[in-house]
Enzyme design. Structure first.
Site, short mmCIF file in Angstrom:
data_model
loop_
_atom_site.label_atom_id
_atom_site.label_comp_id
_atom_site.label_asym_id
_atom_site.label_seq_id
_atom_site.Cartn_x
_atom_site.Cartn_y
_atom_site.Cartn_z
N GLU A 46 -27.93 -24.45 -2.55
CA GLU A 46 -26.29 -24.57 -2.82
C GLU A 46 -26.29 -26.23 -2.14
O GLU A 46 -27.04 -26.51 -1.34
CB GLU A 46 -25.73 -23.63 -1.72
CG GLU A 46 -23.67 -23.82 -1.98
CD GLU A 46 -23.38 -23.44 -0.94
OE1 GLU A 46 -23.98 -22.87 0.28
OE2 GLU A 46 -22.32 -23.56 -1.18
N LYS A 122 -18.93 -20.38 -8.12
CA LYS A 122 -18.84 -19.85 -7.24
C LYS A 122 -17.79 -19.11 -6.92
O LYS A 122 -16.56 -20.09 -6.94
CB LYS A 122 -19.03 -20.82 -5.29
CG LYS A 122 -19.46 -19.71 -4.23
CD LYS A 122 -19.59 -20.80 -2.79
CE LYS A 122 -20.53 -19.84 -1.91
NZ LYS A 122 -20.46 -21.02 -0.99
N CYS A 171 -25.25 -18.17 -2.12
CA CYS A 171 -25.22 -18.29 -0.83
C CYS A 171 -23.56 -16.83 -0.72
O CYS A 171 -24.29 -15.59 -0.88
CB CYS A 171 -23.73 -19.43 -0.10
SG CYS A 171 -23.89 -19.46 1.49
N1 CDV Z 1 -22.00 -21.49 2.08
C1 CDV Z 1 -21.80 -20.20 2.76
O1 CDV Z 1 -21.30 -19.59 1.19
N2 CDV Z 1 -22.19 -19.70 3.45
C2 CDV Z 1 -21.82 -18.96 3.75
C3 CDV Z 1 -20.83 -18.57 5.83
C4 CDV Z 1 -19.71 -18.35 5.82
C5 CDV Z 1 -22.25 -17.55 6.65
C6 CDV Z 1 -22.70 -17.46 3.93
O2 CDV Z 1 -22.01 -16.26 3.59
O3 CDV Z 1 -24.16 -17.90 4.48
#
Ligand code: CDV
Length: 312
Positions: A46, A122, A171
């Site tokens: 990401e 996303k 993510c």
């Molecule tokens: N970049 C992200 O989406 N990070 C989140 C953080 C908030 C923990 C994740 O779910 O890894």
């Protein structure tokens, strides 16, 4: 056998002062290593081109410097050119600014000829939109990005990529079984995912790295198993201007087992030959959705967001 030799190109930290050009040079190094090890697809994290900038509260005038107005662009063209020359497909995340001025956290996938064949934006944006004094550090994704507007599509890849059915998440999406199942319902065989996950919980400092790595791996392994799909989850890791990001990149098979795992928080390549036909057994037996799903009982999944426990 329908095979993709998959490279998970974990990236070490990117500092705020690092140029796109320097980052792209690192991505090309990883690409060349991957080609040397027979990879046909390389997946990067990401927001692969920049530091994880949503940790900073910035003037709007500065914000757009972190976004890409077109892809490829002069900074990333050398990566696309090298990938095309080597015949390796690539997939990476970046901050996208559309011609209409909309901002998304985006991930793209090319074919082995360097043409972009798939784009995902996303959906599950974590964090907050205003400065939060109660956090140890900020996570302003809800400020800088709109939720993705493309849903969770899948794409049938070309024959020189095994004709695989591929989908993408970014993510935080990996923690949401709904995202996996929407891909599963389209027959996904390879789920591609990049992440930037702080090593520390900004709201619970004592949580610890071990638990954070476990939750990430648990989510990806469960998603892969329950949808009988290969999955690749690729970190940007290490210390970015004093803010640590965890590593833990993995490639996971359709039984939910980790077949390759990163050992560092630096630029590191994982490689695994993934047979897309290995997804068939799960898809035709325990996770044969057509035979076993009971949609008459799943209405709440799409009918509400917050949990509603009974009064008591
Ligand atoms: N970049 C992200 O989406 N990070 C989140 C953080 C908030 C923990 C994740 O779910 O890894």
């Amino acid at each position: 056998m329908r095979e993709i030799v998959l490279g998970a190109a974990q990236m070490g930290p990117i500092q705020r002062a690092d140029s796109r050009q320097a980052v792209v040079r690192r991505m090309i190094d990883l690409l060349e290593q991957a080609h040397g090890r027979g990879c046909t697809l390389v997946v990067y994290p990401e927001l692969a081109l920049t530091t994880f900038f949503p940790r900073w509260l910035m003037d709007w005038a500065e914000v757009d410097d972190w976004f890409e107005r077109e892809m490829p662009n002069p900074a990333t063209a050398p990566l696309f050119d090298r990938a095309r020359a080597l015949g390796v497909a690539i997939s990476f995340g970046y901050a996208e600014l559309t011609p209409e001025g909309r901002r998304f956290n985006t991930h793209i996938l090319t074919d082995r000829q360097g043409a972009i064949v798939a784009k995902y934006r996303k959906v599950h944006l974590p964090g907050h939109s205003e400065h939060d004094p109660d956090r140890a550090f900020q996570h302003l994704e809800k400020r800088y990005f709109e939720p993705g507007d493309l849903g969770f599509p899948v794409w049938r890849l070309p024959a020189d990529m095994g004709g695989a059915v591929a989908g993408m998440m970014i993510c935080n999406d990996r923690r949401w079984p709904e995202a996996w199942r929407v891909l599963g319902l389209q027959g996904v065989e390879l789920a591609i995912l990049g992440y930037n996950t702080p090593s520390v919980n900004s709201q619970q400092g004592e949580e610890g790295l071990e638990k954070r790595l476990y939750h990430s791996e648990l989510s990806v392994c469960a998603g892969a198993y329950q949808n009988a799909t290969w999955a690749v989850a690729v970190a940007k890791a290490g210390d970015e201007d004093g803010h640590p990001l965890m590593g833990g990149s993995i490639i996971v098979d359709p039984d939910g087992f980790v077949v390759a795992r990163a050992e560092t928080e630096a630029d590191e390549l994982l490689v695994h030959a993934c047979d897309m036909d290995a997804t068939r057994f799960g898809k035709t037996t325990i996770f044969d959705f057509a035979r076993h799903r009971r949609i008459e009982h799943y209405g709440r999944i799409c009918g509400q967001t917050a949990a509603t426990p009974p009064a008591g």
